[in-house]
Design a protein around this motif. Structure first.
Motif, PDB file in Angstrom:
ATOM      1  N   TYR A 294       0.847  -1.204   0.000  1.00 15.71           N
ATOM      2  CA  TYR A 294       0.000   0.000   0.000  1.00 15.71           C
ATOM      3  C   TYR A 294       0.878   1.247   0.000  1.00 15.71           C
ATOM      4  CZ  TYR A 294      -4.165   2.775   1.269  1.00 15.71           C
ATOM      5  OH  TYR A 294      -5.195   3.671   1.281  1.00 15.71           O
ATOM      6  N   THR A 297       2.617   1.697  -3.382  1.00 11.92           N
ATOM      7  CA  THR A 297       1.677   2.128  -4.420  1.00 11.92           C
ATOM      8  C   THR A 297       1.268   3.579  -4.240  1.00 11.92           C
ATOM      9  OG1 THR A 297       0.809  -0.140  -4.588  1.00 11.92           O
ATOM     10  CG2 THR A 297      -0.542   1.624  -5.499  1.00 11.92           C
ATOM     11  N   ASP A 298       1.027   3.951  -2.992  1.00 14.55           N
ATOM     12  CA  ASP A 298       0.509   5.281  -2.697  1.00 14.55           C
ATOM     13  C   ASP A 298       1.579   6.362  -2.777  1.00 14.55           C
ATOM     14  OD1 ASP A 298      -1.781   6.921  -1.637  1.00 14.55           O
ATOM     15  OD2 ASP A 298      -0.322   7.288  -0.044  1.00 14.55           O
ATOM     16  N   ARG A 299       2.779   6.073  -2.289  1.00 15.43           N
ATOM     17  CA  ARG A 299       3.820   7.098  -2.175  1.00 15.43           C
ATOM     18  C   ARG A 299       4.890   7.027  -3.260  1.00 15.43           C
ATOM     19  NH1 ARG A 299       3.439   8.646   3.367  1.00 15.43           N
ATOM     20  NH2 ARG A 299       1.180   8.822   3.678  1.00 15.43           N
ATOM     21  N   TYR A 300       5.071   5.842  -3.840  1.00 18.06           N
ATOM     22  CA  TYR A 300       6.168   5.666  -4.794  1.00 18.06           C
ATOM     23  C   TYR A 300       5.679   5.315  -6.194  1.00 18.06           C
ATOM     24  CZ  TYR A 300       9.102   5.628  -0.617  1.00 18.06           C
ATOM     25  OH  TYR A 300       9.737   5.960   0.568  1.00 18.06           O
ATOM     26  N   ASP A 301       4.370   5.353  -6.393  1.00 19.45           N
ATOM     27  CA  ASP A 301       3.770   5.106  -7.706  1.00 19.45           C
ATOM     28  C   ASP A 301       4.121   3.740  -8.273  1.00 19.45           C
ATOM     29  OD1 ASP A 301       2.516   7.613  -7.769  1.00 19.45           O
ATOM     30  OD2 ASP A 301       4.338   8.580  -8.517  1.00 19.45           O
ATOM     31  N   PHE A 302       4.303   2.737  -7.402  1.00 18.83           N
ATOM     32  CA  PHE A 302       4.507   1.378  -7.872  1.00 18.83           C
ATOM     33  C   PHE A 302       3.192   0.863  -8.451  1.00 18.83           C
ATOM     34  CE2 PHE A 302       8.391  -0.702  -5.741  1.00 18.83           C
ATOM     35  CZ  PHE A 302       9.117   0.476  -5.823  1.00 18.83           C
ATOM     36  N   THR A 303       3.291   0.029  -9.474  1.00 24.19           N
ATOM     37  CA  THR A 303       2.099  -0.668  -9.947  1.00 24.19           C
ATOM     38  C   THR A 303       1.715  -1.711  -8.895  1.00 24.19           C
ATOM     39  OG1 THR A 303       3.356  -2.394 -11.078  1.00 24.19           O
ATOM     40  CG2 THR A 303       2.856  -0.381 -12.325  1.00 24.19           C
ATOM     41  N   ALA A 307       4.377  -3.648  -6.555  1.00 26.06           N
ATOM     42  CA  ALA A 307       4.278  -3.490  -5.108  1.00 26.06           C
ATOM     43  C   ALA A 307       4.139  -4.845  -4.421  1.00 26.06           C
ATOM     44  CB  ALA A 307       3.090  -2.599  -4.756  1.00 26.06           C
ATOM     45  N   HIS A 359      10.766   9.528   4.092  1.00 31.06           N
ATOM     46  CA  HIS A 359      10.505   9.360   2.650  1.00 31.06           C
ATOM     47  C   HIS A 359      11.759   8.876   1.928  1.00 31.06           C
ATOM     48  CE1 HIS A 359       6.608  11.316   3.163  1.00 31.06           C
ATOM     49  NE2 HIS A 359       7.229  12.231   3.883  1.00 31.06           N
TER      50      HIS A 359
END
Length: 471
Positions: A294, A297-303, A307, A359
């Motif tokens: 999560y 996906t939310d902070r690092y723009d992983f698919t 993720a 971060h």
């Protein structure tokens, strides 16, 4: 000479390995049963969106996951008491039958309600199966082989996390989601046939029938399961939600207390602390793990796929560490292994916490989970071995049940609590980062496990280690 479960065994130097001719088929069969139970648990995550859309079951989506976890606690308690009274053979066969019945019901379900009922049966059978297998291990394998066979069980749980979602997705695309359930039935029966020869000898060596049926324990297990399930729902009640959620936690802890060795919640030295530390470590690990993808996906723009793959490193580390500790055998003390393992779990979760606060690069989070997975792979099999080492044939079923209940209950409770914390923090994002709040909570739980790990060693050697019996 060593004495284990009432039988005299030869010295460890001459003991065969778990893959020798003596134990080959039961090792393969038992690990296969664990693998298939884990596969079902993980594969459903991939196919459930398709199932929900096909059956129009969005309203029951969450219950399809939470239900098996809750009924699993009931199955664990029932199988433990049954194994103590009659030996592990009858509960093992029954557990497989219930698990297979759940697969058939879910695989043939025409509605979401029936599928959820099948999932409930799967959880009941899977929970009972795990406990029955632990008692089989205690009766079949010499004590010095316990770390190795539990390493096999650990690997059987980890491997599905690597291939389960992919295989389930392929089966769904090529055929239908129905075969994710139905296709496992034949494999379960084949695995059981591998175990049957060893069970024939155990059938002549039953348990102690003077031990009473513990209907009270079964009732407490039902209450604990209901309380954990209610926590997810009560937290959303307007106004009184937080108060009701706290009440649910209290009820859950009161209900689980009789299901564990006396003194477990008070961290009494010896077996009670083994059970408590195992539960705390599981709560910390799984309470964090569900939020790693999560966060990415939310902070690092992983698919979503990438993720999910971020957890692969932790799964591989868990499996590798479990294999290493199994090969080390008695050269590595179980108590020392648990102390090191809990320390690594703390380090991994705290690194994830720092990464969220500062971060840091996404690779720091992946590395954190490799460290945490290594810790779990090191300590988890050894807590299993310690539990059997500190048990007698009369309470192996109860203590094996307590060990698996601690795993399932603590993980479910942790996920429920972190869900409430995350939702609360997310609603006030300017005040608190929800990921930081969740990781901080899990880190505190992991620290508690590490602090209590020195209490695993009993006060004295020998029978003093076995003083804790079923209540």
């Amino acid at each position: 000479m060593t004495i284990d479960t009432g039988e005299v065994r030869t010295a460890t130097a001459s003991a065969p390995g778990i893959m020798s001719g003596t134990y080959l088929w039961i090792t393969i069969g038992a690990c296969a049963l664990v693998f298939l139970g884990a596969f079902e648990s993980l594969a459903v995550t991939t196919v459930m969106p398709v199932v929900s859309a096909d059956l129009g079951g969005e309203r029951l989506y969450a219950l399809a996951f939470a239900g098996p976890l809750a009924t699993g606690v009931i199955g664990m308690v029932a199988a433990g008491n049954w194994a103590d009274r009659r030996g592990p053979v009858e509960p093992l066969y029954t557990a497989v039958a219930v698990f297979v019945a759940g697969l058939l019901v879910a695989g043939l379900a025409p509605s979401m309600e029936i599928l959820v009922a099948g999932r409930f049966a799967q959880g009941l059978g899977s929970g009972a199966l795990t406990v029955a297998l632990y008692v089989v291990v205690a009766r079949v394998y010499p004590r010095d082989l316990h770390p190795a066979i539990f390493a096999g069980f650990a690997a059987a749980w980890v491997v599905p996390s690597l291939i389960g979602p992919t295989v389930a997705g392929m089966v769904t695309e090529l055929w239908s989601w129905h075969w994710v359930f139905l296709g496992v039935v034949a494999l379960v029966l084949v695995a059981l046939l591998m175990v049957v020869p060893a069970l024939k000898n155990l059938a002549r060596d039953g348990g102690d029938r003077s031990i009473p049926w513990s209907l009270g324990l079964l009732g407490w297990s039902v209450l604990a399961a209901v309380a954990v399930l209610a926590l997810d729902l009560l937290g959303d009640v307007p106004g009184a939600g937080p108060v009701l959620a706290v009440a649910a936690v209290i009820v859950a802890l009161i209900a689980v207390r009789p299901l564990l060795p006396k003194g477990s919640l008070a961290a009494r030295r010896g077996l009670p602390s083994v059970i408590l530390v195992r539960g705390l470590a599981a709560a910390a690990f799984f309470g964090t793990q569900v939020y790693i993808p999560y966060l990415l996906t939310d902070r690092y723009d992983f698919t979503p796929t990438l993720a999910g793959l971020s957890l692969t490193g932790g799964a591989l580390a868990w499996s590798a560490a479990a294999t290493v500790q199994g090969r080390m055998g008695t050269r590595l003390s179980s108590v020392v292994a648990v102390r090191i393992g809990t320390g690594l779990v703390v380090a991994g979760i705290l690194l994830a916490l720092v990464s969220a606060v500062l971060h840091m690069h996404a690779l720091a989070i992946v590395a954190a989970w490799i460290v945490a997975g290594t810790g779990m792979g090191l300590m988890s099999p050894r807590t299993s071995a310690l539990t059997l080492e500190m048990s007698t044939p009369e309470n192996q079923g109860f203590n094996s049940s307590a060990m698996t209940v601690a795993d399932s209950f603590s993980s479910a409770l942790s996920l429920a609590v972190t869900g409430v914390l995350f939702a609360t923090a997310a609603s006030a994002a300017a005040v608190a980062d929800p990921f930081v709040v969740v990781f901080a909570f899990a880190g505190a739980v992991a620290v508690a496990a590490a602090v209590l790990s020195p209490r695993l060693a009993p006060r004295a050697h020998g029978d003093a280690a076995r003083e804790v019996a079923a209540p």
